[in-house]
Design an enzyme around this catalytic site. Structure first.
Site, PDB file in Angstrom:
ATOM      1  N   PHE A   1       0.806  -1.221   0.000  1.00  0.00           N
ATOM      2  CA  PHE A   1       0.000   0.000   0.000  1.00  0.00           C
ATOM      3  C   PHE A   1       0.841   1.275   0.000  1.00  0.00           C
ATOM      4  CE2 PHE A   1      -1.548  -3.368   2.824  1.00  0.00           C
ATOM      5  CZ  PHE A   1      -2.482  -3.923   1.955  1.00  0.00           C
ATOM      6  N   CYS A   2       1.992   1.212  -0.667  1.00  0.00           N
ATOM      7  CA  CYS A   2       2.897   2.373  -0.736  1.00  0.00           C
ATOM      8  C   CYS A   2       3.267   2.866   0.659  1.00  0.00           C
ATOM      9  CB  CYS A   2       2.274   3.500  -1.564  1.00  0.00           C
ATOM     10  SG  CYS A   2       2.009   3.081  -3.285  1.00  0.00           S
ATOM     11  N   ASN A   3       3.454   1.939   1.583  1.00  0.00           N
ATOM     12  CA  ASN A   3       3.869   2.286   2.947  1.00  0.00           C
ATOM     13  C   ASN A   3       4.827   1.212   3.431  1.00  0.00           C
ATOM     14  OD1 ASN A   3       4.129   2.906   5.690  1.00  0.00           O
ATOM     15  ND2 ASN A   3       2.018   3.623   5.851  1.00  0.00           N
TER      16      ASN A   3
END
Length: 852
Positions: free
Chosen positions: A416-418
């Site tokens: 999740f781009c984290n």
């Protein structure tokens, strides 16, 4: 007690009593979101959904008014300017602030807003032992926040990643504030109002604490500290009061709030902080005056928004925000009601999912969170988890996603781009991230397990139009597909999490039966005697039987040959066929595209399977038939001569750009009539060469191989023994609601859309082949074929079922693969015509690729 008794609305009310709005929620869903009927949409953290009335109101607005370029001064342009300014005020009002406190700078999204701050912040590098600026950020931040260090570090700024617990530890100490000298150095601290990974809400009180030097790391760094509060993940389902939380920079993306428009965001800037921002580049509309011939003369406009909105803003999208705010308040009553509704759904799902157990008492899911969903002030409407099998092993998120698609459940998987939060919750070290990259895993792909360890997880998230039925369907999916039956409920935990039930009243874990019976026994992943046992649902499955020495050289036979002249359309079976430089002659040479040139597949257009193409070499033509249609003929030969009179076009197949030739209006009309939408038939340009990029399963790159319009490789081969085993598995589950009727072996074979079928001796033995010879023709194995929901499409009717993907998931460990890809290596150097014929012996080998 049955599953429906556990997942009851009464049970939801015991866990959280607030649900819906003043209106009739089902009626509102039917009126405003009829397009999602039959879909369980659980990716609101990715983007929420827009109501139909919002788009209709915007459309009516555009048809009633003329909006000109706001940089002009005519009446239509003044209309635009005034409307945009009204929207700015509406944005500030929504966040409980005013133009005297904050300014709205419209951007193309949250990421652009972050880039604006990174490029304009008054960074100060370390010089002559003088302290420089510090850029600090929580490790639980979106990639776009962490990416700001790419700008700051190049300017000599110290970048400090901060683990969340370091801030929490400092917050409990209540240190003395240090004096700040605003004339010296400015520092920036960034943290999310809500984690886009776990949904955790960080205290908004951090803002004043950092600004006043009361929290790590402000208290240890002299100078003025400013705070960037990334509000993008928060504002979709929660309010934000900037009077109570006077952050200096607040980036948002509006599609998270309204679903429409996309590509529009804003940076809310506290006016005191805006004066510190410095800008180099200036675009149209930002200059009060400048000289083209004198490089250092430029005077910016006085207003903050005019200084930073380069060029013509996306004024029509900005105007649409007015209708977004109107619809949001009209349908829900405001953010307080939305937060109560969505948190209740998330809390209920958390309580139930965390209480589910396999028959052996092990949990069904590992949930990644920092709390127990007790308070909407500390937790958003997001639930992040991984599914566990009966042995406690993680089921890869890609497999969960593929099965969810069978139930029309839309969610998100990965990191999740984290990366920071993903590493923290999943226990992935920095070195493992690097090792995973070396193993071929990159952000956004479907490599969900490396050496048995998860590289990401599953995230579901709720929006204001989500319903209790969405929770029911999701939890039913988890129980039916991943729990070892009979599943159990941890009554002690459930009682503790239900505020209305005391712990003393709990009775401990208890078993419940569901529609499909428990078929298996206690098994493990060890080799037992002559077979390997594997299971995700508690059923004993013989996955691979080691060959006896006398069977090692036993040959197989080529039993069937199929070509698919038109991509995603029906198969054309032959007994003997020529091998071309791209694979079987004319295999996947044509495809159907929509009016925008996008390839149509059975995933979106199931009825493609009823289009039956046949190649006639005698008449040099492709004949196409379909139910209720007259047949159509498309010529095969002389295409190079015809190309000059045909329209060439560019299309994409699996990310590759391919050059194609349009097959004309007659074919386009035929396909458009049958599919009921504008589309065209195109053929791969014979002069265009598309090379395969896929790496070999044995390591290293495959030799250069030219491809037709196939997805991965020149040929797809399946083993009839593997089909038979899977067919037996499906037949044993006929009592399951997911198997409405029996599937014949022939129908099952058709769903895998292979080119070559061989009569293997053992199920899935083809997984171990590295190369093979069919007759006198040699092939190299290029990898296994990962399967998706497309195999759930009945190739005769176009109907969609959960099988065989569900049973295949049970049979296979970690990855849902079936069949192998082949490459024909020698065609480029051979002038002889090669043919394949049914009945030809097949000689597989397990040797290294270099030995083939």
């Amino acid at each position: 007690m049955e599953l429906q008794d556990i997942l009851s609305f009464e049970g939801f009310q015991e866990i959280w009593g607030l649900y819906g709005y003043d209106n009739d929620l089902p009626e509102m869903i039917e009126k405003e979101f009829s397009r999602i009927k039959g879909i369980t949409y659980l990716d609101h953290a990715g983007t929420t959904l827009f109501p139909e009335s919002q788009i209709k109101a915007f459309y009516q607005d555009l048809t009633r008014n003329v909006y000109g370029n706001p940089h002009s001064h005519n009446l239509s342009s003044r209309m635009t300017h005034d409307t945009v300014e009204h929207v700015r005020y509406r944005v500030l009002e929504h966040f409980n602030t005013s133009p005297e406190q904050h300014t709205v700078i419209f951007t193309s999204g949250c990421t652009a807003a972050l880039r604006l701050v990174a490029d304009s912040f008054p960074w100060r590098s370390v010089r002559n032992r003088e302290p420089g600026s510090h850029f600090c950020y929580l490790t639980d931040n979106h990639t776009s926040v962490v990416g700001m260090r790419g700008v700051s570090s190049q300017l000599g700024v110290t970048c400090l990643p901060v683990v969340p617990h370091e801030v929490e530890a400092r917050a409990r100490l209540s240190p003395q504030a240090t004096s700040t000298d605003e004339s010296l150095t400015h520092h920036l601290f960034c943290y999310p109002a809500q984690s886009n990974f776990s949904g955790r809400k960080y205290p908004l009180s951090y803002v004043r604490g950092i600004q006043m030097g009361l929290l790590y790391p402000a208290c240890e760094r002299p100078g003025q500290w400013l705070v960037l509060l990334d509000a993008t993940a928060l504002v979709g389902c929660s309010g934000l009061d900037l009077r109570e939380c006077p952050a200096d920079f607040i980036p948002v993306s509006f599609y998270k709030m309204f679903g429409f428009p996309t590509g529009l965001g804003a940076l809310l800037v506290r006016n005191e902080a805006a004066a510190l921002l410095r800008k180099g580049y200036f675009g149209g509309g930002t200059a009060a005056a400048y000289l083209a011939g004198e490089g250092d003369y430029f005077v910016p406009k006085s207003s903050v928004s005019s200084r930073f909105e380069d060029g013509t803003i996306s004024f029509l999208d900005i105007i649409s925000l007015h209708h977004g705010f109107e619809a949001l308040h009209r349908l829900t009553g405001g953010m307080v009601r939305i937060q109560q509704h969505t948190f209740g759904l998330a809390r209920y799902t958390y309580v139930m999912l965390s209480s589910l157990l396999h028959s052996n008492g092990r949990p069904v899911a590992q949930i990644y969170c920092d709390n127990e969903f007790q308070d909407p002030a500390s937790q958003g409407a997001v639930l992040n988890f991984n599914v566990l099998d009966r042995y406690g092993t993680v089921v890869g998120y890609s497999q969960v996603d593929k099965l969810a698609s069978l139930f029309n459940i839309h969610m998100r998987t990965g990191c999740f781009c984290n990366t920071g939060a993903c590493q923290s919750f999943l226990g992935i070290s920095n070195q493992e991230v690097k090792d995973n990259l070396e193993a071929g895993h990159v952000c956004g792909d479907d490599i969900d397990l490396v050496d048995g360890r998860p590289t990401g997880s599953v995230r579901i998230s709720f929006g204001y139009m989500s319903t209790f039925e969405d929770c029911q369907k999701f939890l039913t999916f988890i129980v039916n597909c991943f729990t070892d039956k009979p599943f159990r409920v941890d009554e002690e935990r459930l009682a503790r999490l239900k505020l209305a039930v005391s712990v003393e009243d709990s009775v401990g874990p208890v078993s419940f039966s569901v529609s499909n019976e428990h078929l298996g026994h206690e098994t493990d992943h060890r080799e037992k005697d002559h077979f390997l046992i594997s299971s995700t649902c508690g059923e004993e499955i013989v996955v691979q039987t080691p060959k006896r020495p006398e069977e090692e050289n036993k040959t197989q036979t080529l039993t069937n040959i199929f070509i698919y002249p038109i991509k995603s359309c029906a198969a054309f079976e032959v007994k003997e066929w020529s091998v071309g430089s791209l694979g079987l002659l004319y295999d996947r040479m044509w495809m159907v595209v929509n009016e925008k040139g996008v390839c149509l597949s059975q995933k979106r257009e199931n009825m493609l399977c009823q289009i039956q193409p046949q190649i006639s070499l005698a008449s040099n033509a492709l004949h196409v038939r379909a139910p209720g249609m007259n047949s159509i003929t498309v010529p095969l030969g002389n295409w190079k001569e015809r190309a000059s009179s045909r329209r060439t076009c560019q299309s994409k197949v699996c990310g590759d750009r391919v050059q194609t030739v349009d097959c004309g209006d007659e074919a386009a009309a035929w396909f458009s009539e049958f599919l009921g939408k504008p589309c065209r038939l195109i053929k791969q340009n014979q002069e265009f060469i598309r090379n395969m990029k896929k790496a070999s399963k044995n390591g290293g790159d495959c030799p250069a191989a030219a491809l037709s319009l196939v997805n991965e490789a020149q040929y797809l081969l399946i083993n009839t023994a593997s089909v038979d085993m899977l067919h037996e598995r499906i037949a044993s589950r006929l009592d399951d609601s997911s198997v409405p009727q029996a599937i014949t072996t022939q129908q099952l074979t058709a769903r895998f859309r292979a080119n070559l079928l061989v009569s293997g001796t053992e199920p899935f033995e083809e997984d171990e082949w590295s190369c093979l010879t069919i007759g006198n023709t040699k092939f190299r194995v290029a990898g296994r074929c990962g399967r998706c929901q497309m195999i759930g499409i009945d190739q005769e009717t176009g109907a969609t079922t959960q099988e065989p993907l569900k049973s295949l998931s049970d049979c296979r460990q970690a990855k849902v693969t079936f069949g192998i890809y082949l490459l024909h290596e020698s065609m480029a150097n051979s002038g002889a015509v090669t043919t394949l014929a049914v009945g030809t012996p097949v000689y597989p080998e397990k040797s290294k690729p270099d030995d083939c």
